[in-house]
Design an enzyme around this catalytic site. Sequence first.
Site, PDB file in Angstrom:
ATOM      1  N   GLU A   1       0.847  -1.198   0.000  1.00 35.12           N
ATOM      2  CA  GLU A   1       0.000   0.000   0.000  1.00 35.12           C
ATOM      3  C   GLU A   1       0.883   1.250   0.000  1.00 35.12           C
ATOM      4  O   GLU A   1       2.031   1.213   0.462  1.00 35.12           O
ATOM      5  CB  GLU A   1      -0.919  -0.057   1.237  1.00 35.12           C
ATOM      6  CG  GLU A   1      -1.751   1.160   1.530  1.00 35.12           C
ATOM      7  CD  GLU A   1      -2.769   1.532   0.462  1.00 35.12           C
ATOM      8  OE1 GLU A   1      -2.374   1.635  -0.713  1.00 35.12           O
ATOM      9  OE2 GLU A   1      -3.932   1.772   0.808  1.00 35.12           O
ATOM     10  N   ASP A   2       0.355   2.345  -0.501  1.00 39.07           N
ATOM     11  CA  ASP A   2       1.138   3.572  -0.537  1.00 39.07           C
ATOM     12  C   ASP A   2       1.261   4.233   0.837  1.00 39.07           C
ATOM     13  O   ASP A   2       2.333   4.649   1.238  1.00 39.07           O
ATOM     14  CB  ASP A   2       0.567   4.565  -1.578  1.00 39.07           C
ATOM     15  CG  ASP A   2      -0.926   4.855  -1.405  1.00 39.07           C
ATOM     16  OD1 ASP A   2      -1.560   4.323  -0.465  1.00 39.07           O
ATOM     17  OD2 ASP A   2      -1.467   5.621  -2.230  1.00 39.07           O
TER      18      ASP A   2
ATOM     19  N   ASP B   1      -3.120   5.955   6.865  1.00 40.00           N
ATOM     20  CA  ASP B   1      -3.575   7.226   7.415  1.00 40.00           C
ATOM     21  C   ASP B   1      -4.395   6.903   8.668  1.00 40.00           C
ATOM     22  O   ASP B   1      -3.827   6.659   9.729  1.00 40.00           O
ATOM     23  CB  ASP B   1      -4.371   7.910   6.295  1.00 40.00           C
ATOM     24  CG  ASP B   1      -4.764   9.333   6.573  1.00 40.00           C
ATOM     25  OD1 ASP B   1      -3.882  10.160   6.810  1.00 40.00           O
ATOM     26  OD2 ASP B   1      -5.973   9.621   6.548  1.00 40.00           O
TER      27      ASP B   1
ATOM     28  N   PHE C   1      -0.554  16.462   3.556  1.00 38.88           N
ATOM     29  CA  PHE C   1      -0.991  15.740   2.359  1.00 38.88           C
ATOM     30  C   PHE C   1       0.161  15.672   1.371  1.00 38.88           C
ATOM     31  O   PHE C   1       0.722  16.692   0.986  1.00 38.88           O
ATOM     32  CB  PHE C   1      -2.210  16.406   1.719  1.00 38.88           C
ATOM     33  CG  PHE C   1      -2.918  15.479   0.773  1.00 38.88           C
ATOM     34  CD1 PHE C   1      -3.896  14.601   1.242  1.00 38.88           C
ATOM     35  CD2 PHE C   1      -2.568  15.430  -0.566  1.00 38.88           C
ATOM     36  CE1 PHE C   1      -4.524  13.703   0.382  1.00 38.88           C
ATOM     37  CE2 PHE C   1      -3.190  14.538  -1.433  1.00 38.88           C
ATOM     38  CZ  PHE C   1      -4.164  13.680  -0.955  1.00 38.88           C
ATOM     39  N   VAL C   2       0.503  14.445   0.978  1.00 42.52           N
ATOM     40  CA  VAL C   2       1.657  14.268   0.094  1.00 42.52           C
ATOM     41  C   VAL C   2       1.232  13.667  -1.242  1.00 42.52           C
ATOM     42  O   VAL C   2       0.213  12.979  -1.335  1.00 42.52           O
ATOM     43  CB  VAL C   2       2.742  13.385   0.749  1.00 42.52           C
ATOM     44  CG1 VAL C   2       3.355  14.098   1.937  1.00 42.52           C
ATOM     45  CG2 VAL C   2       2.180  12.029   1.160  1.00 42.52           C
TER      46      VAL C   2
ATOM     47  N   ARG D   1       0.828  11.436  -9.776  1.00 45.50           N
ATOM     48  CA  ARG D   1       1.279  10.080  -9.426  1.00 45.50           C
ATOM     49  C   ARG D   1       2.653   9.775 -10.001  1.00 45.50           C
ATOM     50  O   ARG D   1       3.398   8.972  -9.471  1.00 45.50           O
ATOM     51  CB  ARG D   1       0.307   9.028  -9.968  1.00 45.50           C
ATOM     52  CG  ARG D   1      -1.043   9.030  -9.290  1.00 45.50           C
ATOM     53  CD  ARG D   1      -1.801   7.746  -9.679  1.00 45.50           C
ATOM     54  NE  ARG D   1      -3.237   7.857  -9.429  1.00 45.50           N
ATOM     55  CZ  ARG D   1      -3.804   7.647  -8.245  1.00 45.50           C
ATOM     56  NH1 ARG D   1      -3.064   7.334  -7.187  1.00 45.50           N
ATOM     57  NH2 ARG D   1      -5.109   7.748  -8.107  1.00 45.50           N
TER      58      ARG D   1
HETATM   59  P1  XMP Z   1      -6.854   5.149   5.644  1.00 40.46           P
HETATM   60  O1  XMP Z   1      -7.966   4.141   5.575  1.00 40.46           O
HETATM   61  O2  XMP Z   1      -5.609   4.630   6.304  1.00 40.46           O
HETATM   62  O3  XMP Z   1      -6.610   5.539   4.163  1.00 40.46           O
HETATM   63  O4  XMP Z   1      -7.324   6.436   6.272  1.00 40.46           O
HETATM   64  C1  XMP Z   1      -5.456   5.444   3.480  1.00 40.46           C
HETATM   65  C2  XMP Z   1      -5.742   6.038   2.124  1.00 40.46           C
HETATM   66  O5  XMP Z   1      -5.945   7.455   2.251  1.00 40.46           O
HETATM   67  C3  XMP Z   1      -5.365   8.144   1.182  1.00 40.46           C
HETATM   68  N1  XMP Z   1      -4.401   9.127   1.704  1.00 40.46           N
HETATM   69  C4  XMP Z   1      -3.607   9.914   0.974  1.00 40.46           C
HETATM   70  N2  XMP Z   1      -3.428   9.994  -0.362  1.00 40.46           N
HETATM   71  N3  XMP Z   1      -1.802  11.681  -0.035  1.00 40.46           N
HETATM   72  C5  XMP Z   1      -2.527  10.896  -0.849  1.00 40.46           C
HETATM   73  O6  XMP Z   1      -2.350  10.984  -2.059  1.00 40.46           O
HETATM   74  C6  XMP Z   1      -1.911  11.647   1.304  1.00 40.46           C
HETATM   75  O7  XMP Z   1      -1.227  12.382   2.013  1.00 40.46           O
HETATM   76  C7  XMP Z   1      -2.866  10.714   1.839  1.00 40.46           C
HETATM   77  N4  XMP Z   1      -3.238  10.396   3.108  1.00 40.46           N
HETATM   78  C8  XMP Z   1      -4.175   9.430   2.967  1.00 40.46           C
HETATM   79  C9  XMP Z   1      -4.679   7.107   0.340  1.00 40.46           C
HETATM   80  O8  XMP Z   1      -5.529   6.799  -0.750  1.00 40.46           O
HETATM   81  C10 XMP Z   1      -4.560   5.886   1.221  1.00 40.46           C
HETATM   82  O9  XMP Z   1      -4.625   4.690   0.479  1.00 40.46           O
HETATM   83 MG    MG Z   2      -4.668   4.393  -1.580  1.00 35.18          MG
END
Ligand code: XMP
Ligand code: MG
Length: 176
Positions: free
Chosen positions: A98-99, A102, A151-152, A164
Amino acid sequence: MPADIGEVLIDEAALAERVGQLAQQISTDYQGCDLVLVAVLKGAVVFLADLMRRLTLPAEVEFVSASSYGAGTTSCGDVRISLPPDLALAGRHVLVVEDIVDTGRTLQALVSCLRAAGAASVRTCCLLDKPSRREVDFRADYVGFEIPDQFVVGYGLDFAGKHRGLPFVAVLRPDA
Ligand code: XMP
Ligand code: MG
């Protein structure tokens, strides 16, 4: 540099070095295992592509989608998850790629889905972690970098579908 991109948090060299370390650790930990990498679309694709090329063991790859913010039917708690219909995980070792973690809700739900699908083990590997944002009791097994609550974008992560393809992780300007 695009106008809405602020500070570079993690540059290309640091990403490459850390991804190599993660791949080495994963290769050691899963030696002799039937490993399936389950990558979460779309954000994890860049990380996955680099990580899998640094592994020194064979691994299959599958893709799932998960959205914590979408409305509509939920298949796993408050997260909407789509698994490939022919996903065969029984008795196999799954590593979710996963990337970013959060709140932790997405991965918590996905891990229970994959366990319910009969995987022998399910662990998670996240490039980025924002521990200060956690809302549920979830910890990834492998983490690339802990980052502050900003936010990144870049290296797979997007803002409204953009950025991306940036080769680094950068902060989105707050006025974007
Ligand atoms: P959870 O369920 O852990 O969600 O709250 C994780 C998903 O939230 C998105 N996310 C971000 N995407 N920059 C992004 O581009 C960010 O800083 C960021 N913070 C959360 C992301 O889709 C991740 O899979
Ligand atoms: Mg994601």
